[in-house]
Enzyme design. Structure first.
Site, PDB file in Angstrom:
ATOM      1  N   PRO A   1      18.095  36.858   6.752  1.00 52.44           N
ATOM      2  CG  PRO A   1      18.260  37.833   4.654  1.00 52.44           C
ATOM      3  CD  PRO A   1      19.057  37.527   5.882  1.00 52.44           C
TER       4      PRO A   1
ATOM      5  CG  ASP B   1      12.365  32.708  16.434  1.00 54.92           C
ATOM      6  OD1 ASP B   1      11.951  32.147  17.461  1.00 54.92           O
ATOM      7  OD2 ASP B   1      12.622  33.925  16.373  1.00 54.92           O
TER       8      ASP B   1
ATOM      9  CE  LYS C   1       7.603  34.387  19.641  1.00 56.15           C
ATOM     10  NZ  LYS C   1       7.282  33.955  20.877  1.00 56.15           N
TER      11      LYS C   1
ATOM     12  CG  MET D   1       5.465  40.526  11.427  1.00 54.37           C
ATOM     13  SD  MET D   1       5.562  40.508  13.220  1.00 54.37           S
ATOM     14  CE  MET D   1       6.547  41.974  13.530  1.00 54.37           C
TER      15      MET D   1
ATOM     16  CB  ALA E   1      13.845  38.822   0.937  1.00 54.03           C
TER      17      ALA E   1
HETATM   18  N1  SAH Z   1      13.873  39.943  13.174  1.00 53.17           N
HETATM   19  C1  SAH Z   1      13.388  39.748  11.843  1.00 53.17           C
HETATM   20  C2  SAH Z   1      11.936  40.145  11.696  1.00 53.17           C
HETATM   21  C3  SAH Z   1      10.989  39.279  12.485  1.00 53.17           C
HETATM   22  S1  SAH Z   1       9.310  39.720  12.229  1.00 53.17           S
HETATM   23  C4  SAH Z   1      14.263  40.517  10.852  1.00 53.17           C
HETATM   24  O1  SAH Z   1      15.117  41.299  11.295  1.00 53.17           O
HETATM   25  O2  SAH Z   1      14.119  40.339   9.659  1.00 53.17           O
HETATM   26  C5  SAH Z   1       8.862  38.590  10.928  1.00 53.17           C
HETATM   27  C6  SAH Z   1       8.585  39.361   9.653  1.00 53.17           C
HETATM   28  O3  SAH Z   1       9.805  39.657   8.998  1.00 53.17           O
HETATM   29  C7  SAH Z   1       7.758  38.619   8.643  1.00 53.17           C
HETATM   30  O4  SAH Z   1       6.370  38.712   8.920  1.00 53.17           O
HETATM   31  C8  SAH Z   1       8.117  39.365   7.375  1.00 53.17           C
HETATM   32  O5  SAH Z   1       7.426  40.601   7.315  1.00 53.17           O
HETATM   33  C9  SAH Z   1       9.591  39.675   7.606  1.00 53.17           C
HETATM   34  N2  SAH Z   1      10.470  38.667   6.979  1.00 53.17           N
HETATM   35  C10 SAH Z   1      11.247  37.773   7.602  1.00 53.17           C
HETATM   36  N3  SAH Z   1      11.951  37.055   6.709  1.00 53.17           N
HETATM   37  C11 SAH Z   1      11.618  37.528   5.482  1.00 53.17           C
HETATM   38  C12 SAH Z   1      12.014  37.219   4.144  1.00 53.17           C
HETATM   39  N4  SAH Z   1      12.924  36.265   3.876  1.00 53.17           N
HETATM   40  N5  SAH Z   1      11.464  37.910   3.135  1.00 53.17           N
HETATM   41  C13 SAH Z   1      10.572  38.886   3.367  1.00 53.17           C
HETATM   42  N6  SAH Z   1      10.152  39.226   4.608  1.00 53.17           N
HETATM   43  C14 SAH Z   1      10.667  38.562   5.650  1.00 53.17           C
END
Ligand code: SAH
Length: 252
Positions: free
Chosen positions: A15, A38, A59, A172, A201
């Site tokens: 994350p 990414d 992205k 998202m 997070a």
């Molecule tokens: N594959 C990723 C999600 C990609 S979509 C996963 O499994 O986490 C991207 C979205 O993930 C962001 O728009 C947000 O909603 C969430 N996201 C990614 N990293 C985050 C973080 N550190 N804290 C909170 N939301 C996060």
């Protein structure tokens, strides 16, 4: 299959915090000749690929992003030249990560591939909050949802998924908090549904917000610019401010 062909690893970077990476992912990064990563992947994680050519293909919504077909082509070409090709994605590669498009392209080109799971943002956020998404007696189902619909995709029934699950995690979605609130209230979800929003997070910059559904539109004014998820359900009652929780129980 071409014997000299390398392998493409679709790897979850976790994350945010670089040490929330699996040992398998770290080992692959150390062996990789080329890494396509990414935007949400932490620079320290990318740096673990000490011997690799590092290519940003990332992205973030509304910013410049690399065309998916171009990424697919890069992966195939890289596998023709290198033994270990890593495609590094935020969180888990199979959750809202467009992994199936890359897998389909690799399969069409007969390129071997392997998936390395990662800690998804929902679990990073749940840990940050100290809230179990499946607290015994309170919640026994979790929905991973996005209200975002890509160009040309059919209308997703995300509202229905939120209503049917005890706990819902919206990826998202923060940029459209107002629309989300309206759609959920229209569908009959209680105005008092507890909500937590976690930004960044697992990182030192993490911020946690909480409110009830009737106040969700205010999230647009909280200056949230980093990646963030919206989490809804009874399990988040414990992160509501004390005054709000008391008020809600008075009306319960
Ligand atoms: N594959 C990723 C999600 C990609 S979509 C996963 O499994 O986490 C991207 C979205 O993930 C962001 O728009 C947000 O909603 C969430 N996201 C990614 N990293 C985050 C973080 N550190 N804290 C909170 N939301 C996060």
């Amino acid at each position: 299959m071409n014997k000299s062909m390398g392998k493409v690893y679709l790897v979850g970077a976790g994350p945010g915090a670089p040490d929330l990476l699996t040992v398998r992912a770290a080992r692959l990064l150390a062996r990789a000749s080329i890494v396509f990563y990414d935007a949400l992947v932490h620079p320290e994680t990318v740096a673990l690929a000490t011997g690799a050519n590092k290519v940003a293909v990332g992205k973030r919504c509304s910013q410049i992003s690399t065309d998916q077909r171009f990424i697919n082509r890069c992966l195939i070409e890289a596998a023709q030249k290198h033994e270990v090709v890593v495609r590094l994605k935020g969180g888990d590669p199979m959750l809202f990560g467009r992994a199936m498009e890359e897998i389909a392209a690799l399969e069409r080109a007969h390129v071997p591939y392997e998936i390395v799971p990662g800690v998804t943002a929902a679990f990073g956020a749940a840990a940050q909050l100290g809230v179990s998404l499946t607290e015994r007696g309170v919640a026994r189902s979790v929905a991973f949802v996005t209200p975002r619909i890509g160009h040309g995709e059919p209308q997703a029934e995300w509202v229905k998924s939120v209503l049917e699950a005890d706990t819902a995690v919206l990826y998202m979605g923060v940029g459209r908090a107002r629309e989300i609130q309206a759609a959920l209230l229209d569908a009959g979800l209680s105005r008092a549904t507890p909500i937590a929003i976690v930004e960044q997070a697992s990182l030192p910059e993490a911020r946690v917000f909480s409110c009830v559904l009737s106040d969700l539109h205010q999230a647009m004014d909280w200056g949230i610019t980093g990646p963030a998820i919206i989490m809804l359900g009874e399990v988040f009652r414990r992160v509501l401010p004390a005054w709000q929780a008391e008020l809600l129980s008075a009306f319960a």
